[in-house]
Motif scaffolding. Structure first.
Motif, PDB file in Angstrom:
ATOM      1  N   SER A  32     -15.813  -1.958  -1.694  1.00 51.05           N
ATOM      2  CA  SER A  32     -16.287  -2.833  -2.767  1.00 51.05           C
ATOM      3  C   SER A  32     -17.731  -2.473  -3.079  1.00 51.05           C
ATOM      4  O   SER A  32     -18.525  -2.182  -2.175  1.00 51.05           O
ATOM      5  N   SER A  40       0.832  -1.202   0.000  1.00 49.68           N
ATOM      6  CA  SER A  40       0.000   0.000   0.000  1.00 49.68           C
ATOM      7  C   SER A  40       0.868   1.254   0.000  1.00 49.68           C
ATOM      8  O   SER A  40       1.961   1.272   0.577  1.00 49.68           O
ATOM      9  N   ASP A  73      -7.022  -0.420  -4.706  1.00 44.56           N
ATOM     10  CA  ASP A  73      -6.753  -1.498  -3.757  1.00 44.56           C
ATOM     11  C   ASP A  73      -5.470  -1.249  -2.975  1.00 44.56           C
ATOM     12  O   ASP A  73      -5.325  -1.748  -1.856  1.00 44.56           O
TER      13      ASP A  73
END
Length: 278
Positions: free
Chosen positions: A210, A116, A140
């Motif tokens: 999501s 990340s 993501d």
């Protein structure tokens, strides 16, 4: 305990004019020369859920120097050869983490694999919207995204339904991120000064980002709706060839700017049984 909202107090005109790299019009370069604003932009990052930061278009590093003071590993991507040479000479701490590349074309997995990272920058006006869409593609791995845009674009990204500036960029960004407009920056703190105000925003990825509907269809529905924003959804979504029974639903009598991001998700779910294969 509810976190107190951070207050921003821009301090204009505290730094000397930039020397060393010539701003290039074709790259949309406007070098920030205010140290106070640079520090405030760096402070928009929380450092939560990531240990690496990618700065887009660092120029001569006015923002970079404050990022390097933080407990994160700083990477920079810059297309301008002259700026890259300046960064190599003046920021040895960035050794091995300066990429002379076009951010829009570069495969970020070469740098971060599956780690990340946050994205930050003083973004060129001419490609800022494309930068946002690329971040969305990589969401993501990008829990936080902040920086400076043309004020009009920054406002549009953060706008809520019911306003004329609310549109495709607003809906698609806010589907995945919480968007916050932070403060306005005047032209006078840049070299050369742009013709419009700038705006600093922050995006923080939602805990559950999501979608409850088909993602590709969601994008198609939002874009089709706003491409004819003056029409009701009953008319703007005709190309989906939906049955009359569905088009009688009250949501189809509304215009796109009336629908929240969540309402667009609900709309997509209604359309999905009929359009998912089209």
């Amino acid at each position: 305990m509810k976190k107190k909202k951070q207050k921003f107090k821009p301090s204009f005109g505290t730094a000397e004019d930039n020397d060393g790299v010539r701003a290039k019009k074709h790259l949309g370069q406007h070098f920030l020369k205010d140290e106070g604003i640079a520090e405030q932009i760096a402070d928009t990052l929380s450092g939560s859920n990531y240990s690496k930061v990618l700065e887009i278009g660092p120029g001569m590093g006015v923002l970079t120097k404050y990022l390097l003071q933080k407990d994160v590993e700083v990477h920079v991507i810059e297309i301008d050869t002259e700026s890259v040479a300046y960064l190599h000479e003046n920021y040895p701490a960035l050794h091995g983490r300066i990429y002379e590349q076009d951010f829009l074309k570069y495969d970020l997995s070469q740098v971060f694999q599956q780690e990340s990272y946050a994205v930050i920058g003083n973004f060129p006006y001419n490609i800022s919207t494309q930068i946002v869409f690329k971040v969305l593609e990589n969401r993501d791995l990008v829990p936080e995204f902040s920086g400076m845009f043309q004020k009009e674009v920054a406002k549009r990204i953060c706008e809520k339904e019911g306003n004329k500036t609310y549109g495709i960029l607003s809906v698609l960004t806010q589907a995945f991120y919480e968007a916050e407009y932070l403060f306005t920056v005047p032209p006078s703190v840049f070299n050369p000064p742009p013709k419009v105000d700038s705006g600093v925003l922050r995006l923080r990825r939602k805990e559950n980002y999501s979608l409850p509907c088909d993602e590709r269809l969601f994008f198609r529905v939002v874009k089709a709706a706003f491409n004819q924003r003056r029409k009701t959804l009953r008319n703007s979504l005709k190309t989906f060839d939906l049955p009359d029974s569905l088009r009688e639903d009250t949501i189809f009598g509304q215009r796109p700017e009336q629908l929240s991001t969540e309402a667009f998700m609900d709309l997509t779910l209604k359309i999905q049984p009929y359009a998912i294969s089209s």
